[in-house]
Scaffold this active site. Structure first.
Site, short mmCIF file in Angstrom:
data_model
loop_
_atom_site.label_atom_id
_atom_site.label_comp_id
_atom_site.label_asym_id
_atom_site.label_seq_id
_atom_site.Cartn_x
_atom_site.Cartn_y
_atom_site.Cartn_z
N ASP A 165 -13.83 -7.75 -9.15
CA ASP A 165 -14.30 -8.03 -7.65
C ASP A 165 -16.31 -8.54 -7.55
OD1 ASP A 165 -13.66 -6.56 -4.53
OD2 ASP A 165 -16.28 -6.46 -5.39
N LYS A 194 0.86 -1.06 0.14
CA LYS A 194 0.01 0.03 0.16
C LYS A 194 0.78 1.43 -0.41
CE LYS A 194 -3.61 -2.26 0.44
NZ LYS A 194 -5.37 -2.06 -0.81
N GLU A 242 -1.55 0.58 -9.07
CA GLU A 242 -2.98 0.21 -8.33
C GLU A 242 -4.41 1.63 -8.35
OE1 GLU A 242 -4.08 -3.50 -6.90
OE2 GLU A 242 -5.81 -2.88 -6.29
N GLU A 245 -11.95 -2.74 -8.41
CA GLU A 245 -12.60 -2.89 -7.46
C GLU A 245 -13.41 -2.05 -6.72
OE1 GLU A 245 -8.43 -2.57 -4.91
OE2 GLU A 245 -9.80 -1.66 -3.19
N ASP A 275 -0.36 -0.18 -4.68
CA ASP A 275 -1.52 0.46 -4.71
C ASP A 275 -2.01 1.62 -3.77
OD1 ASP A 275 -4.35 0.35 -4.44
OD2 ASP A 275 -4.74 -1.62 -3.61
N HIS A 324 -9.55 -8.13 -7.60
CA HIS A 324 -9.14 -7.75 -6.34
C HIS A 324 -10.28 -8.57 -5.23
CE1 HIS A 324 -11.45 -5.22 -3.30
NE2 HIS A 324 -10.04 -5.36 -3.17
C1 LIG Z 1 -9.85 -1.63 2.54
C2 LIG Z 1 -9.22 -1.88 1.49
O1 LIG Z 1 -8.78 -3.08 2.79
C3 LIG Z 1 -8.72 -2.53 0.18
O2 LIG Z 1 -7.54 -1.44 0.80
C4 LIG Z 1 -7.90 -3.59 -0.55
C5 LIG Z 1 -7.75 -3.05 -1.37
O3 LIG Z 1 -7.68 -2.49 -2.32
C6 LIG Z 1 -6.83 -4.00 -2.62
O4 LIG Z 1 -6.67 -5.07 -1.20
O5 LIG Z 1 -6.53 -4.36 -3.60
MG LIG Z 2 -6.43 -2.50 -4.03
#
Ligand SMILES: C[C@H](O)[C@@H](O)CC(=O)C(=O)O
Ligand SMILES: [Mg+2]
Length: 438
Positions: free
Chosen positions: A326, A220, A274, A303, A248, A353
């Site tokens: 998704d 992330k 992402e 997603e 992401d 996702h």
């Molecule tokens: C809020 C979710 O956990 C999100 O962060 C999931 C996501 O973006 C992903 O798995 O890709």
């Molecule tokens: Mg994501």
């Protein structure tokens, strides 16, 4: 099957306090409590259909209300009536003359449609005694196509083209099914590097994952550039030059900001960025894709993409290099079939996702179908896996050597353990009463 009539629709608000330990956290969802609107279709037989849609906590009660509003359209229908004209039934739910005003086919009402239709597909697969992926893989192409609503997408994919894609993929289906049963479908993990995890946690979880055989990792990013540089450098060192890294941003940036930020992370060689910007900004994604192509970085999204119409435009505008279906965002299997077939037509890989509760359980069925019956390719393809909350499901996902093992129980793997549902029901479940007391 003729005798199965839906006589009751139950829906419950089930939440897990994942925010307490920052599981699932990202640059926009800093305190997610993984949650579901959980639907049970009771029938006049012993069979039940289980379905769900995913949310991240507050607001699940609104999705529950939307499911209740839709339930009048389902009650009294037989499974045979529904599956005999599934396109018509999809339209009944998505295009109800009064309710479509609160969509159409987007937002809360679309999440509710997903929950209800997921339960119907679960019921159908149970009635046939097959896991959903197998029901889809065995289904006659003409029947499959009859489940899809082609309204608004025929300029990109006609019924005939969709049928041709399925017919073309027929040779080799048996071999691919055997391959999946033997080796499973390749997966990547997001569980090492949620945004709220410390560097120590990231290091420990990543080392464990490497030891378990994981080779593809998602991190992330998006809150702070210096943090991102540090974390990406750390994870790239841990996984080495040959393993795969994805990043992401969960919609954190404006378009130019996204290009600038990701350029600074290019040295860590992410395969994709992402959700760099608003999930609705198709042309913005196209600009980002163009700017990042020279760095070998693709753009992934889906997603929070509302429906097949938006996916169509993303594909037409070359705005995505990875399509992230998704199982709970769009109109269930029906709409995901349309998206999978459009991705095949545009030759863009589908990489689902699954970051949420239940999403791994459900979407594995769809990606198995994609491989066996549509794309026939594993090139640049993988399915997300997150290592949370599987213990609350009757048929939890099974991962072997970083691959999804095809589910064998009949249905869509949506059924939760009743004890888990009761404990986590919001706000009256034991887990929430205990949190309230603290
Ligand atoms: C809020 C979710 O956990 C999100 O962060 C999931 C996501 O973006 C992903 O798995 O890709
Ligand atoms: Mg994501």
């Amino acid at each position: 099957m003729p005798g199965i009539k839906i006589i009751n629709v139950k829906v419950r608000d089930v939440r897990f306090p994942t925010s307490l330990e920052q599981h699932g956290s990202d640059a926009m969802h800093t305190d997610p409590d993984y949650s579901v609107a959980y639907v049970v279709l009771e029938t006049d037989t012993e069979l039940k259909g289980y379905g769900l849609t995913f949310t991240v906590g507050r607001g699940t009660e609104i999705v529950v209300c939307a499911v209740k509003a839709l339930s009048t359209l389902v009650l009294g229908k037989t499974l045979e009536e529904i599956t005999g004209d599934f396109r018509g039934f999809y339209r009944l739910l998505s295009s109800d003359g009064q309710m479509r005003w609160i969509g159409p086919e987007k937002g809360v009402i679309q999440l509710a449609t997903a929950a209800v239709l997921n339960a119907v597909w679960d019921l159908w697969a149970r009635a046939e005694g097959k896991p959903l992926w197998k029901l889809l893989a065995d289904m006659d192409p003409v029947k499959l196509i009859s489940c899809i609503d082609f309204r608004y997408i025929t300029d990109a994919l006609t019924e005939q083209e969709a049928l041709d894609i399925l017919v073309k993929a027929k040779p080799g289906k048996k071999t691919r099914e055997e391959q999946m049963l033997r080796d499973g479908y390749p997966a990547y993990t997001t569980s090492c590097a949620w945004l709220g995890y410390t560097d120590l946690q990231l290091t420990q979880l990543c080392s464990e994952a490497l030891a378990q055989g994981w080779t593809k990792f998602k991190v992330k990013v998006g809150a702070d550039l210096q943090d991102d540089i540090r974390r990406c450098s750390l994870i790239r060192k841990l996984i080495g030059p040959d393993n795969t890294l994805m990043i992401d941003a969960n919609q954190r940036w404006d378009v130019n900001e996204a290009v600038h930020w990701v350029t600074k992370l290019a040295e860590f060689r992410p395969l994709w960025i992402e959700e760099p910007t608003s999930p609705d900004d198709i042309l913005g994604h196209a600009s980002i894709s163009k700017a990042l192509a020279p760095f070998g970085i693709g753009v992934a999204s889906g997603e929070q993409c509302h429906n097949r119409v938006m996916f169509k435009q993303f594909l037409q505008a070359s705005a995505l290099q990875f399509v992230q279906i998704d199982s709970c965002r769009v109109g269930s299997v029906n709409e995901n079939l349309a998206i999978i077939l459009m991705a095949a037509k545009f030759n863009v890989p589908v990489c689902p996702h699954a970051g949420g509760v239940g999403l791994c359980e459900l979407v594995q069925h769809l990606i198995l179908f994609d491989y066996i019956s549509v794309s026939a390719s594993l090139s640049n393809r993988m399915c997300e896996y997150v290592d949370h909350l599987h213990e609350h499901f009757r048929s939890p996902t099974i991962i072997r050597n970083a691959h999804y093992t095809p589910p064998s129980d009949p249905g869509f793997s949506c059924e939760m353990l009743e004890e888990s549902v009761q404990k986590h029901q919001f706000p009256e479940g034991e887990v929430w009463r205990d949190i309230e007391k603290q």
